[in-house]
Design a protein around this motif. Structure first.
Motif, PDB file in Angstrom:
ATOM      1  N   SER A  26       0.853  -1.188   0.000  1.00 25.29           N
ATOM      2  CA  SER A  26       0.000   0.000   0.000  1.00 25.29           C
ATOM      3  C   SER A  26       0.889   1.240   0.000  1.00 25.29           C
ATOM      4  CB  SER A  26      -0.939   0.023   1.215  1.00 25.29           C
ATOM      5  OG  SER A  26      -0.245   0.389   2.385  1.00 25.29           O
ATOM      6  N   LEU A  27       0.369   2.326  -0.536  1.00 24.18           N
ATOM      7  CA  LEU A  27       1.138   3.575  -0.529  1.00 24.18           C
ATOM      8  C   LEU A  27       1.485   3.991   0.892  1.00 24.18           C
ATOM      9  CD1 LEU A  27      -0.576   5.794  -3.254  1.00 24.18           C
ATOM     10  CD2 LEU A  27       1.749   4.900  -3.266  1.00 24.18           C
ATOM     11  N   CYS A  28       0.559   3.821   1.824  1.00 27.47           N
ATOM     12  CA  CYS A  28       0.816   4.188   3.224  1.00 27.47           C
ATOM     13  C   CYS A  28       1.982   3.385   3.787  1.00 27.47           C
ATOM     14  CB  CYS A  28      -0.454   3.985   4.051  1.00 27.47           C
ATOM     15  SG  CYS A  28      -0.362   4.675   5.723  1.00 27.47           S
ATOM     16  N   THR A  49      -9.474   9.828   7.127  1.00 30.88           N
ATOM     17  CA  THR A  49      -8.874  10.344   5.886  1.00 30.88           C
ATOM     18  C   THR A  49      -7.482  10.920   6.109  1.00 30.88           C
ATOM     19  OG1 THR A  49      -9.817  12.554   6.160  1.00 30.88           O
ATOM     20  CG2 THR A  49     -11.139  10.938   4.947  1.00 30.88           C
ATOM     21  N   THR A  50      -6.863  10.605   7.226  1.00 27.19           N
ATOM     22  CA  THR A  50      -5.583  11.237   7.546  1.00 27.19           C
ATOM     23  C   THR A  50      -4.437  10.814   6.636  1.00 27.19           C
ATOM     24  OG1 THR A  50      -5.087   9.597   9.252  1.00 27.19           O
ATOM     25  CG2 THR A  50      -6.218  11.611   9.961  1.00 27.19           C
ATOM     26  N   CYS A  51      -4.580   9.711   5.927  1.00 22.36           N
ATOM     27  CA  CYS A  51      -3.517   9.255   5.019  1.00 22.36           C
ATOM     28  C   CYS A  51      -3.806   9.636   3.559  1.00 22.36           C
ATOM     29  CB  CYS A  51      -3.298   7.754   5.152  1.00 22.36           C
ATOM     30  SG  CYS A  51      -4.634   6.745   4.474  1.00 22.36           S
ATOM     31  N   HIS A  52      -4.701  10.587   3.367  1.00 22.01           N
ATOM     32  CA  HIS A  52      -5.079  11.049   2.028  1.00 22.01           C
ATOM     33  C   HIS A  52      -3.856  11.522   1.239  1.00 22.01           C
ATOM     34  CE1 HIS A  52      -6.555  14.785  -0.283  1.00 22.01           C
ATOM     35  NE2 HIS A  52      -6.819  13.731  -1.039  1.00 22.01           N
ATOM     36  N   VAL A  53      -3.752  11.084  -0.006  1.00 22.21           N
ATOM     37  CA  VAL A  53      -2.716  11.541  -0.934  1.00 22.21           C
ATOM     38  C   VAL A  53      -3.359  11.857  -2.276  1.00 22.21           C
ATOM     39  CG1 VAL A  53      -0.838  10.239   0.159  1.00 22.21           C
ATOM     40  CG2 VAL A  53      -2.133   9.198  -1.715  1.00 22.21           C
ATOM     41  N   ILE A  54      -2.628  12.584  -3.085  1.00 23.19           N
ATOM     42  CA  ILE A  54      -3.067  12.879  -4.452  1.00 23.19           C
ATOM     43  C   ILE A  54      -2.050  12.229  -5.390  1.00 23.19           C
ATOM     44  CG2 ILE A  54      -3.585  14.677  -6.135  1.00 23.19           C
ATOM     45  CD1 ILE A  54      -4.126  16.519  -3.643  1.00 23.19           C
ATOM     46  N   VAL A  55      -2.527  11.332  -6.227  1.00 23.51           N
ATOM     47  CA  VAL A  55      -1.652  10.602  -7.146  1.00 23.51           C
ATOM     48  C   VAL A  55      -1.598  11.403  -8.449  1.00 23.51           C
ATOM     49  CG1 VAL A  55      -1.202   8.417  -8.296  1.00 23.51           C
ATOM     50  CG2 VAL A  55      -2.319   8.437  -6.051  1.00 23.51           C
ATOM     51  N   ARG A  56      -0.530  12.145  -8.638  1.00 23.09           N
ATOM     52  CA  ARG A  56      -0.386  13.054  -9.789  1.00 23.09           C
ATOM     53  C   ARG A  56      -0.080  12.303 -11.085  1.00 23.09           C
ATOM     54  NH1 ARG A  56      -3.195  17.361  -8.575  1.00 23.09           N
ATOM     55  NH2 ARG A  56      -2.548  18.283  -6.609  1.00 23.09           N
ATOM     56  N   GLU A  57       0.581  11.157 -10.992  1.00 24.15           N
ATOM     57  CA  GLU A  57       0.862  10.327 -12.169  1.00 24.15           C
ATOM     58  C   GLU A  57       0.764   8.861 -11.773  1.00 24.15           C
ATOM     59  OE1 GLU A  57       4.566  11.264 -14.146  1.00 24.15           O
ATOM     60  OE2 GLU A  57       4.202  13.415 -13.936  1.00 24.15           O
ATOM     61  N   GLY A  58       0.128   8.059 -12.634  1.00 27.19           N
ATOM     62  CA  GLY A  58       0.045   6.628 -12.419  1.00 27.19           C
ATOM     63  C   GLY A  58      -1.212   6.159 -11.704  1.00 27.19           C
ATOM     64  N   LEU A  59      -2.184   7.032 -11.519  1.00 26.48           N
ATOM     65  CA  LEU A  59      -3.406   6.678 -10.783  1.00 26.48           C
ATOM     66  C   LEU A  59      -4.091   5.438 -11.342  1.00 26.48           C
ATOM     67  CD1 LEU A  59      -5.499   7.454  -8.579  1.00 26.48           C
ATOM     68  CD2 LEU A  59      -6.663   8.791 -10.342  1.00 26.48           C
ATOM     69  N   CYS A  87      -3.736   4.164   2.510  1.00 26.52           N
ATOM     70  CA  CYS A  87      -3.824   2.833   3.115  1.00 26.52           C
ATOM     71  C   CYS A  87      -4.589   1.846   2.236  1.00 26.52           C
ATOM     72  CB  CYS A  87      -4.469   2.912   4.498  1.00 26.52           C
ATOM     73  SG  CYS A  87      -6.219   3.345   4.516  1.00 26.52           S
ATOM     74  N   GLN A  88      -5.345   2.353   1.277  1.00 26.24           N
ATOM     75  CA  GLN A  88      -6.152   1.503   0.406  1.00 26.24           C
ATOM     76  C   GLN A  88      -5.585   1.393  -1.007  1.00 26.24           C
ATOM     77  OE1 GLN A  88      -8.939  -0.203   1.770  1.00 26.24           O
ATOM     78  NE2 GLN A  88      -7.766   0.581   3.506  1.00 26.24           N
ATOM     79  N   ALA A  89      -4.681   2.275  -1.379  1.00 25.12           N
ATOM     80  CA  ALA A  89      -4.101   2.307  -2.723  1.00 25.12           C
ATOM     81  C   ALA A  89      -2.918   1.343  -2.794  1.00 25.12           C
ATOM     82  CB  ALA A  89      -3.657   3.725  -3.067  1.00 25.12           C
TER      83      ALA A  89
END
Length: 112
Positions: A26-28, A49-59, A87-89
């Protein structure tokens, strides 16, 4: 291995970083294992939602977000079309560029 470029974050990663991560992680987990202390108040159980990220490339290479994650993301600070809960990605084989938002909805930072 998959390359994840983390864009600079004023507190967690001021100069940015490049991580070499095994697919299936997972990304987290990838961030934490590489010393980037992203918040994860629910201990990666998809309850905040504390582990929120923005995937700018490769989503598109990540696993599909489930309804529970999408519902939670509506509460995230700085929501973007490329937002995911880290945590889910789950990392696949395509390289990623990831931004950690400046703020979370937490009033007090969790120190893990």
């Amino acid at each position: 291995m998959t390359i994840i470029k983390i864009l600079p974050h004023h507190e967690l990663c001021p100069e940015g970083r490049v991580l070499d991560v095994a697919p299936g992680t997972s990304l987290c987990e990838a961030l934490l294992e590489n010393g980037i202390e992203i918040e994860h108040a629910c201990e990666m159980s998809c309850a905040c939602t504390t582990c929120h990220v923005i995937v700018r490339e490769g989503l598109a290479s990540l696993n599909e977000a489930q309804e529970e994650e999408e519902d939670l993301l509506d509460r995230a600070w700085g929501l973007a079309p490329q937002s995911r809960l880290s945590c889910q990605a789950i990392v696949a084989r395509e390289d990623l560029v990831v931004e950690i938002p400046r703020y979370t909805i937490n009033h007090a930072r969790e120190h893990h």
